[in-house]
Write a protein that holds these residues in place. Sequence first.
Motif, PDB file in Angstrom:
ATOM      1  N   ASN A 225       0.838  -1.217   0.000  1.00  0.00           N
ATOM      2  CA  ASN A 225       0.000   0.000   0.000  1.00  0.00           C
ATOM      3  C   ASN A 225       0.869   1.261   0.000  1.00  0.00           C
ATOM      4  O   ASN A 225       1.911   1.319   0.642  1.00  0.00           O
ATOM      5  CB  ASN A 225      -0.892   0.039   1.237  1.00  0.00           C
ATOM      6  CG  ASN A 225      -1.933  -1.074   1.232  1.00  0.00           C
ATOM      7  OD1 ASN A 225      -2.300  -1.573   2.269  1.00  0.00           O
ATOM      8  ND2 ASN A 225      -2.371  -1.485   0.060  1.00  0.00           N
ATOM      9  N   LYS A 226       0.384   2.285  -0.690  1.00  0.00           N
ATOM     10  CA  LYS A 226       1.014   3.607  -0.587  1.00  0.00           C
ATOM     11  C   LYS A 226       0.089   4.435   0.308  1.00  0.00           C
ATOM     12  O   LYS A 226      -1.055   4.696  -0.054  1.00  0.00           O
ATOM     13  CB  LYS A 226       1.113   4.228  -1.986  1.00  0.00           C
ATOM     14  CG  LYS A 226       1.787   5.577  -1.962  1.00  0.00           C
ATOM     15  CD  LYS A 226       2.304   6.022  -3.289  1.00  0.00           C
ATOM     16  CE  LYS A 226       2.885   7.439  -3.171  1.00  0.00           C
ATOM     17  NZ  LYS A 226       3.348   7.789  -1.797  1.00  0.00           N
ATOM     18  N   LEU A 227       0.522   4.747   1.489  1.00  0.00           N
ATOM     19  CA  LEU A 227      -0.343   5.437   2.440  1.00  0.00           C
ATOM     20  C   LEU A 227      -0.344   6.944   2.193  1.00  0.00           C
ATOM     21  O   LEU A 227       0.695   7.539   1.894  1.00  0.00           O
ATOM     22  CB  LEU A 227       0.111   5.133   3.870  1.00  0.00           C
ATOM     23  CG  LEU A 227       0.092   3.649   4.264  1.00  0.00           C
ATOM     24  CD1 LEU A 227       0.537   3.469   5.714  1.00  0.00           C
ATOM     25  CD2 LEU A 227      -1.287   3.030   4.044  1.00  0.00           C
ATOM     26  N   VAL A 228      -1.534   7.531   2.285  1.00  0.00           N
ATOM     27  CA  VAL A 228      -1.689   8.983   2.113  1.00  0.00           C
ATOM     28  C   VAL A 228      -2.373   9.545   3.357  1.00  0.00           C
ATOM     29  O   VAL A 228      -3.370   8.987   3.830  1.00  0.00           O
ATOM     30  CB  VAL A 228      -2.552   9.283   0.851  1.00  0.00           C
ATOM     31  CG1 VAL A 228      -2.763  10.791   0.694  1.00  0.00           C
ATOM     32  CG2 VAL A 228      -1.876   8.696  -0.382  1.00  0.00           C
ATOM     33  N   GLY A 229      -1.815  10.628   3.891  1.00  0.00           N
ATOM     34  CA  GLY A 229      -2.334  11.214   5.120  1.00  0.00           C
ATOM     35  C   GLY A 229      -3.801  11.603   5.018  1.00  0.00           C
ATOM     36  O   GLY A 229      -4.265  11.986   3.952  1.00  0.00           O
ATOM     37  N   ALA A 230      -4.531  11.475   6.144  1.00  0.00           N
ATOM     38  CA  ALA A 230      -5.967  11.838   6.186  1.00  0.00           C
ATOM     39  C   ALA A 230      -6.375  11.973   7.649  1.00  0.00           C
ATOM     40  O   ALA A 230      -5.666  11.472   8.526  1.00  0.00           O
ATOM     41  CB  ALA A 230      -6.788  10.729   5.519  1.00  0.00           C
ATOM     42  N   PRO A 231      -7.507  12.604   7.936  1.00  0.00           N
ATOM     43  CA  PRO A 231      -7.990  12.642   9.323  1.00  0.00           C
ATOM     44  C   PRO A 231      -8.475  11.248   9.722  1.00  0.00           C
ATOM     45  O   PRO A 231      -9.092  10.549   8.915  1.00  0.00           O
ATOM     46  CB  PRO A 231      -9.169  13.625   9.279  1.00  0.00           C
ATOM     47  CG  PRO A 231      -9.087  14.299   7.961  1.00  0.00           C
ATOM     48  CD  PRO A 231      -8.338  13.413   7.029  1.00  0.00           C
ATOM     49  N   ALA A 232      -8.154  10.832  10.944  1.00  0.00           N
ATOM     50  CA  ALA A 232      -8.601   9.525  11.429  1.00  0.00           C
ATOM     51  C   ALA A 232      -8.715   9.614  12.942  1.00  0.00           C
ATOM     52  O   ALA A 232      -8.255  10.584  13.553  1.00  0.00           O
ATOM     53  CB  ALA A 232      -7.606   8.441  11.023  1.00  0.00           C
ATOM     54  N   ARG A 233      -9.353   8.589  13.561  1.00  0.00           N
ATOM     55  CA  ARG A 233      -9.643   8.670  14.989  1.00  0.00           C
ATOM     56  C   ARG A 233      -8.962   7.525  15.749  1.00  0.00           C
ATOM     57  O   ARG A 233      -8.972   6.384  15.265  1.00  0.00           O
ATOM     58  CB  ARG A 233     -11.167   8.579  15.194  1.00  0.00           C
ATOM     59  CG  ARG A 233     -11.672   9.126  16.507  1.00  0.00           C
ATOM     60  CD  ARG A 233     -13.186   9.288  16.462  1.00  0.00           C
ATOM     61  NE  ARG A 233     -13.841   7.993  16.426  1.00  0.00           N
ATOM     62  CZ  ARG A 233     -14.051   7.250  17.509  1.00  0.00           C
ATOM     63  NH1 ARG A 233     -13.618   7.644  18.679  1.00  0.00           N
ATOM     64  NH2 ARG A 233     -14.654   6.082  17.430  1.00  0.00           N
TER      65      ARG A 233
END
Length: 427
Positions: free
Chosen positions: A360-368
């Motif tokens: 996977n290529k991870l991309v930043g995002a809002p998460a909890r």
Amino acid sequence: MNKIIVKGGNALNGTIDISGMKNAALPIVFATIVTKSVCVIENIPLVDDVLKSIEIIREMGGVAEFIDETTVKIDTTGVECCTSPDDIVRKIRGSMYLLGAELAREGRTEMIYPGGCNFGKRPIDLHFKAFTALGADIREDEDEYIRGEVKGRLHGANIYFDIASVGATINAIIAAVTADGVTVIENAAREPHVVDVANFFNTCGANVTGAGTGTVKIHGVPELHGCTYAIIPDMIEAGTYMAAVAATGGCLTVGNIIPKHLEIISQKLIDMGVEIEEGDDYVTVRSNGKLRGINIKTLPYPGFPTDMQPQFAPLLSLAEGRGEIYESIFDNRFKYLEELKKLGTTVDIDGRTAVFSGGNKLVGAPARAVDLRGGAALVIAGLVAEGETEILDADCIYRGYFNLVPTLRELGADITEDRFATHIYGD
Ligand code: EPZ
């Protein structure tokens, strides 16, 4: 709400020292209640859950003062049983140890049902089984309170645990140390923090043998005295930083640890392609960020710890090739994966099995952060993801990690926190 903001792409390099173990400090703080004396606890971790346990002791009439940043002096002479504060007790799983401590101290207990990370109900039937065998009449009432009392004194018993429960093993030891006679616990949990609790009690004059094996024997003694005791280092905190540098790449020396406690974690990182050099009280982890997919099955100690499976999820997401996690301890400990998916993790969940396609290529995002270790997994993913990751409900993370953000920043991470002075304690 507290949040952590991390921008991915920086390698981690440097040296850190690990704090005392949260899951050893929690039972030991409550175990001081049995001594009715003064105990000096060294290498205490300043994580929120441990600070809450100390607050509970204070609210019950105990005196607890910090001698220095990691040493607390606890005087439980004036503790009143059955007076624990509901609002704090229901926030931490560690409160469960109050049951054994109050039954041992005064033969009676009353407290609201303990809290903890939300992996389902978190039963305490095995704790009740142990207390009943030792002579207590204990029950959970409709009002969510647990009440128990003992006619006369607790007495020695033979206790067999269907599951090698950490909490139930420790609670049985706490209740049995001043019981009348000999108690034998079969199929006991073998975790290092079980051994630490036994060693604490033996330093207070108890007679506990076999801790760390499947059979623990406790010869009850009439009373305990105070002591000075140093908590063991936190193998899960150490493992979390090791997983972080495995993901980002770099060279990290993790000091003030007991390498033997980390053996399986080190082995799994080596299987993924990470280089580990082991010293007497440190490990040095070298990674180029390129990882191989592996299979992980969580097991009671000395197997792979369930408290490390979330931190390995981002590694398996990034690794080349298929990877799998089988969670054999808890029936519902994959909630955090829904949050990891927001950063690009592809994973198939089927009951207790999570299968990662990898690459996977991870991309930043809002998460909890949905729980403590799931929050740590998000931090690790954010350290590698392209762009910015905003981690909400960071209170969960502060429950088990002290100074995580400043420590990672010192190692080279681009990470900040937006943290209010007074915490809004989330479950
Ligand atoms: C302790 O929880 C830890 N918490 C957990 O760490 C850790 O995940 C767990 O041990 C396993 O290592 C503390 O020490 C405060 P168990 P505990 O009793 O004692 C079932 C963290 O991240 N069970 O060993 O509650 C239970 O549902 C936290 O630091 C019963 O059925 O765990 C689970 O499936 C998360 N009846 C299994 O046994 C009982 O009476 C193992 O639980 C007790 C447990």
